[in-house]
Design a protein around this motif. Structure first.
Motif, PDB file in Angstrom:
ATOM      1  N   LEU A 101      20.819  12.080  23.647  1.00  0.00           N
ATOM      2  CA  LEU A 101      19.405  12.075  23.255  1.00  0.00           C
ATOM      3  C   LEU A 101      19.256  11.931  21.739  1.00  0.00           C
ATOM      4  O   LEU A 101      18.334  11.249  21.258  1.00  0.00           O
ATOM      5  CB  LEU A 101      18.725  13.347  23.748  1.00  0.00           C
ATOM      6  N   VAL A 102      20.143  12.579  20.970  1.00  0.00           N
ATOM      7  CA  VAL A 102      20.131  12.385  19.513  1.00  0.00           C
ATOM      8  C   VAL A 102      20.384  10.921  19.179  1.00  0.00           C
ATOM      9  O   VAL A 102      19.713  10.334  18.310  1.00  0.00           O
ATOM     10  CB  VAL A 102      21.184  13.295  18.845  1.00  0.00           C
ATOM     11  N   SER A 103      21.347  10.306  19.869  1.00  0.00           N
ATOM     12  CA  SER A 103      21.609   8.884  19.653  1.00  0.00           C
ATOM     13  C   SER A 103      20.375   8.051  19.963  1.00  0.00           C
ATOM     14  O   SER A 103      20.048   7.097  19.236  1.00  0.00           O
ATOM     15  CB  SER A 103      22.781   8.425  20.526  1.00  0.00           C
ATOM     16  N   ALA A 104      19.684   8.401  21.046  1.00  0.00           N
ATOM     17  CA  ALA A 104      18.474   7.658  21.420  1.00  0.00           C
ATOM     18  C   ALA A 104      17.425   7.728  20.312  1.00  0.00           C
ATOM     19  O   ALA A 104      16.756   6.733  19.994  1.00  0.00           O
ATOM     20  CB  ALA A 104      17.915   8.199  22.728  1.00  0.00           C
ATOM     21  N   ILE A 120      19.277   2.500   7.805  1.00  0.00           N
ATOM     22  CA  ILE A 120      20.402   3.372   7.437  1.00  0.00           C
ATOM     23  C   ILE A 120      20.189   4.776   7.998  1.00  0.00           C
ATOM     24  O   ILE A 120      21.118   5.402   8.521  1.00  0.00           O
ATOM     25  CB  ILE A 120      20.573   3.391   5.906  1.00  0.00           C
ATOM     26  N   THR A 121      18.941   5.268   7.924  1.00  0.00           N
ATOM     27  CA  THR A 121      18.630   6.590   8.478  1.00  0.00           C
ATOM     28  C   THR A 121      18.877   6.622   9.980  1.00  0.00           C
ATOM     29  O   THR A 121      19.480   7.562  10.517  1.00  0.00           O
ATOM     30  CB  THR A 121      17.175   6.958   8.179  1.00  0.00           C
ATOM     31  N   GLY A 122      18.411   5.598  10.680  1.00  0.00           N
ATOM     32  CA  GLY A 122      18.630   5.535  12.117  1.00  0.00           C
ATOM     33  C   GLY A 122      20.101   5.481  12.466  1.00  0.00           C
ATOM     34  O   GLY A 122      20.560   6.133  13.419  1.00  0.00           O
ATOM     35  N   GLN A 123      20.875   4.720  11.704  1.00  0.00           N
ATOM     36  CA  GLN A 123      22.311   4.631  11.938  1.00  0.00           C
ATOM     37  C   GLN A 123      22.997   5.985  11.733  1.00  0.00           C
ATOM     38  O   GLN A 123      23.917   6.345  12.469  1.00  0.00           O
ATOM     39  CB  GLN A 123      22.928   3.589  11.005  1.00  0.00           C
ATOM     40  N   ALA A 124      22.549   6.724  10.727  1.00  0.00           N
ATOM     41  CA  ALA A 124      23.144   8.040  10.471  1.00  0.00           C
ATOM     42  C   ALA A 124      22.878   8.998  11.637  1.00  0.00           C
ATOM     43  O   ALA A 124      23.768   9.737  12.070  1.00  0.00           O
ATOM     44  CB  ALA A 124      22.592   8.620   9.175  1.00  0.00           C
ATOM     45  N   ILE A 125      21.643   8.973  12.161  1.00  0.00           N
ATOM     46  CA  ILE A 125      21.312   9.841  13.297  1.00  0.00           C
ATOM     47  C   ILE A 125      22.142   9.447  14.518  1.00  0.00           C
ATOM     48  O   ILE A 125      22.698  10.306  15.219  1.00  0.00           O
ATOM     49  CB  ILE A 125      19.808   9.763  13.604  1.00  0.00           C
ATOM     50  N   GLY A 187      16.993  -1.203  20.098  1.00  0.00           N
ATOM     51  CA  GLY A 187      16.107  -0.681  21.136  1.00  0.00           C
ATOM     52  C   GLY A 187      16.778  -0.643  22.500  1.00  0.00           C
ATOM     53  O   GLY A 187      16.673   0.353  23.232  1.00  0.00           O
ATOM     54  N   VAL A 188      17.487  -1.709  22.851  1.00  0.00           N
ATOM     55  CA  VAL A 188      18.189  -1.741  24.131  1.00  0.00           C
ATOM     56  C   VAL A 188      19.278  -0.670  24.176  1.00  0.00           C
ATOM     57  O   VAL A 188      19.471   0.004  25.198  1.00  0.00           O
ATOM     58  CB  VAL A 188      18.784  -3.140  24.377  1.00  0.00           C
ATOM     59  N   THR A 189      19.986  -0.485  23.057  1.00  0.00           N
ATOM     60  CA  THR A 189      21.013   0.556  23.007  1.00  0.00           C
ATOM     61  C   THR A 189      20.384   1.935  23.150  1.00  0.00           C
ATOM     62  O   THR A 189      20.980   2.846  23.750  1.00  0.00           O
ATOM     63  CB  THR A 189      21.805   0.466  21.692  1.00  0.00           C
ATOM     64  N   GLY A 190      19.177   2.117  22.620  1.00  0.00           N
ATOM     65  CA  GLY A 190      18.470   3.380  22.796  1.00  0.00           C
ATOM     66  C   GLY A 190      18.154   3.665  24.256  1.00  0.00           C
ATOM     67  O   GLY A 190      18.263   4.811  24.717  1.00  0.00           O
ATOM     68  N   VAL A 191      17.779   2.618  24.991  1.00  0.00           N
ATOM     69  CA  VAL A 191      17.545   2.782  26.430  1.00  0.00           C
ATOM     70  C   VAL A 191      18.840   3.193  27.127  1.00  0.00           C
ATOM     71  O   VAL A 191      18.847   4.081  28.001  1.00  0.00           O
ATOM     72  CB  VAL A 191      16.988   1.478  27.032  1.00  0.00           C
ATOM     73  N   LEU A 192      19.961   2.570  26.755  1.00  0.00           N
ATOM     74  CA  LEU A 192      21.258   2.953  27.318  1.00  0.00           C
ATOM     75  C   LEU A 192      21.578   4.421  27.011  1.00  0.00           C
ATOM     76  O   LEU A 192      22.179   5.120  27.838  1.00  0.00           O
ATOM     77  CB  LEU A 192      22.361   2.052  26.767  1.00  0.00           C
ATOM     78  N   ALA A 193      21.174   4.878  25.825  1.00  0.00           N
ATOM     79  CA  ALA A 193      21.417   6.281  25.459  1.00  0.00           C
ATOM     80  C   ALA A 193      20.638   7.227  26.376  1.00  0.00           C
ATOM     81  O   ALA A 193      21.155   8.271  26.806  1.00  0.00           O
ATOM     82  CB  ALA A 193      21.042   6.514  24.000  1.00  0.00           C
ATOM     83  N   VAL A 194      19.398   6.889  26.678  1.00  0.00           N
ATOM     84  CA  VAL A 194      18.601   7.728  27.587  1.00  0.00           C
ATOM     85  C   VAL A 194      19.219   7.730  28.980  1.00  0.00           C
ATOM     86  O   VAL A 194      19.316   8.781  29.641  1.00  0.00           O
ATOM     87  CB  VAL A 194      17.149   7.218  27.638  1.00  0.00           C
TER      88      VAL A 194
END
Length: 534
Positions: A101-104, A120-125, A187-194
């Motif tokens: 969920l943090v990755s998402a 860069i902020t998103g990549q760090a999270i 965005g697609v990778t975020g869906v995979l994270a969920v």
């Protein structure tokens, strides 16, 4: 990425479980763990094929482009050991769900980014999430595989998922960005994270092993600050000036916090890093080999991504194909690599692997920058993939073979840490060397470019503000056509010099392997072989 933890009896199936029910439960946990590590590896490799698109879309400087990769790599490297302890203390399943969920959240930040700073902020999270996913996914699997056969199957599944993520990442990012903006890849990778979080919550079995485990927060904070300070100095040096106050202060901070880390770890009752391991000369040499060699490999891969996406302006999918070749070689030859590890030992594999990596990078350097087709690159790409496979298969085994059996777990974890730290240094140092050289050459070439005083002023201003990459990709109308030959030549020469640096690093690692690991038979114990394969 991480070493295999010791078997946890508390996670064994209860007597009330029927064999079919226990088998199904373990299979579901393995599936959840494989989804988690695949997600983490996709995030790690994702930017490689789309660096050029991200740079042009966000008008990122060379330093910002380096931070986009390293913002993910740094937390994934320095937090993995701590998250391994967190999973042991509070439960691996909960950690995988939370980390996904943090990755998402990180991918959502990246998917909505309209500036390099936000990306860069998103990549760090996302990197923080990956730092937990790598060790927790593996621990979750090993906790439910209670026989040698089941453990081997679980480790093979985890390793296959890791390789699959590395293969899918450039294919996915390149294919998506070929038809949409780069934000869609995140965005697609975020869906995979969920989906991964839901899969872990529904499928995985909870496990923990809190006995004798505790968090080393002082050590963790010290090493994290030290690495961030070092990378800041290296990445910002070419643009801010090596003698500028922030850059000098960052190197001073690195020295202070790395000394603090050593002091903290030497006095801690539960250190994240066992410093006494480095008193074993062969282990210290293996750690140095891991840092230097992995710097060489990932620095070369970053160099290739800049060549394809930024200097040659290749499309996202075209730029992804070379990385598919490099990442696809290791899964194809993995069964052979495991047999080689048992028959010839890690030494010959490491020497051959690092020499192959060095040869591949020098071969790539010899390919003219105007050659944008795949055929001229095919030889160095395949050689690179073979070399990487040899090194990955043997690196951990080389470290654990030289320490007492009771320290093999910590030796494997320490090797993972220093290997990942080497990877974070690759893009930073290669970028600093290449951009510094390119900036000096472009500055000297502007006088010979036949520019008007106004054009010279515009070019100098863009070079000063954004660096050589920004000048090369900026839309300056007819001025861009005048500058293109000079910026292309300067960047090609700068990044070719970066390949010399990475090749020398790989050769140095090969020498260390030859001297300290040697060419004798393995002598690897079965438990260690399983860990090194992972």
């Amino acid at each position: 990425m991480v070493s295999v933890p010791a078997y946890d009896p508390s996670a064994a199936p209860s007597s009330s479980d029927t064999p079919p029910a226990a088998t199904a439960r373990h299979t579901r946990t393995i599936i959840a763990g494989c989804l988690a590590v695949c997600l983490a590896q996709i995030g790690l490799v994702l930017p490689a094929a789309i660096n050029g698109v991200m740079q042009r879309t966000l008008h990122a400087s060379g330093g910002e482009l380096t931070w986009i990769s390293d913002a993910f790599l740094v937390p994934a490297a320095v937090l993995a050991l701590t998250f391994g302890v967190v999973g042991d203390l509070y439960g691996r399943k909960k950690l995988v769900v939370g980390a996904a969920l943090v990755s998402a959240v990180g991918y959502l930040v990246s998917a909505t980014s309209d500036s390099a700073a936000q990306l860069i902020t998103g990549q760090a999270i996302s990197g923080i999430g990956a730092a937990a996913l790598f060790p927790a996914s593996l621990s979750m699997i090993t906790a439910v595989t209670t026989t040698p056969a089941a453990r081997a199957k679980g480790l093979a599944s985890w390793t296959t998922a890791l390789s699959l993520g590395a293969f899918l990442a450039p294919l996915m990012s390149g294919g998506i960005v070929e038809h949409a903006s780069f934000q869609w890849a995140f965005g697609v990778t975020g869906v995979l994270a969920v989906i991964t979080a839901l899969g872990a919550w529904l499928l995985a079995t909870e496990s923990s092993a809190p006995e004798g485990r505790s968090l080393d927060w002082p050590g963790q904070i010290a090493i994290a600050v030290a690495m961030l300070a070092l990378l800041y100095g290296i990445i910002q040096g070419p643009s801010d000036g090596w003698s500028s106050t922030p850059v000098v202060a960052s190197f001073v901070a690195f020295a202070v916090f790395i000394v603090a880390f050593v002091l903290v770890e030497s006095r801690s009752t539960a250190p994240m890093l066992r410093l006494e391991l480095f008193r074993i000369p062969a282990f210290a040499a293996s750690a140095a080999m891991a840092v230097i060699g992995m710097f060489g490999f990932l620095g070369g891969a970053y160099d290739l991504s800049i060549r394809l996406g930024v200097i040659q302006h290749q499309g996202p999918f075209q730029a992804a194909v070379p990385f598919l070749i490099v990442q696809g070689v290791t899964p194809l030859i993995w069964p052979l690599l495991v047999r080689m590890l048992h028959r010839v030992g890690p030494g010959p594999m490491l020497v051959t692997g690092f020499v192959s990596l060095a040869g591949a990078q020098l071969w790539l350097r010899a390919v003219p920058i105007h050659e944008s087709g795949l055929i001229p690159l095919l030889g160095p790409l395949v050689l690179n993939g073979v070399g990487f496979g040899l090194v990955v298969a043997a690196l951990t085994a080389a470290a654990v073979n030289v320490v007492p059996p009771k320290l093999t777990g910590m030796a494997g974890a320490t090797t993972s840490l220093v290997r990942d730290l080497g990877q974070t240094l690759g893009p930073a140092i290669v970028g600093a060397v290449a951009l510094g050289m390119a900036a000096r050459q472009i500055t000297g070439s502007l006088a010979d470019a036949g520019l008007t005083p106004k054009e010279h002023g515009i070019a100098s201003a863009v070079l000063h503000e954004g660096g050589p990459l920004a000048l090369h990709t900026a839309d300056l109308g007819p001025l861009s056509a005048k500058l293109a030959p000079y910026t292309t030549e300067a960047l090609a020469r700068g990044y070719n010099n970066g390949l010399i640096l990475t090749a020398v690093a790989c050769l140095a690692a090969a020498v260390i392997a030859a001297v300290f690991v040697g060419f004798g038979p393995s002598g690897t114990r079965p438990a260690e072989s399983e860990g090194s394969a992972a």
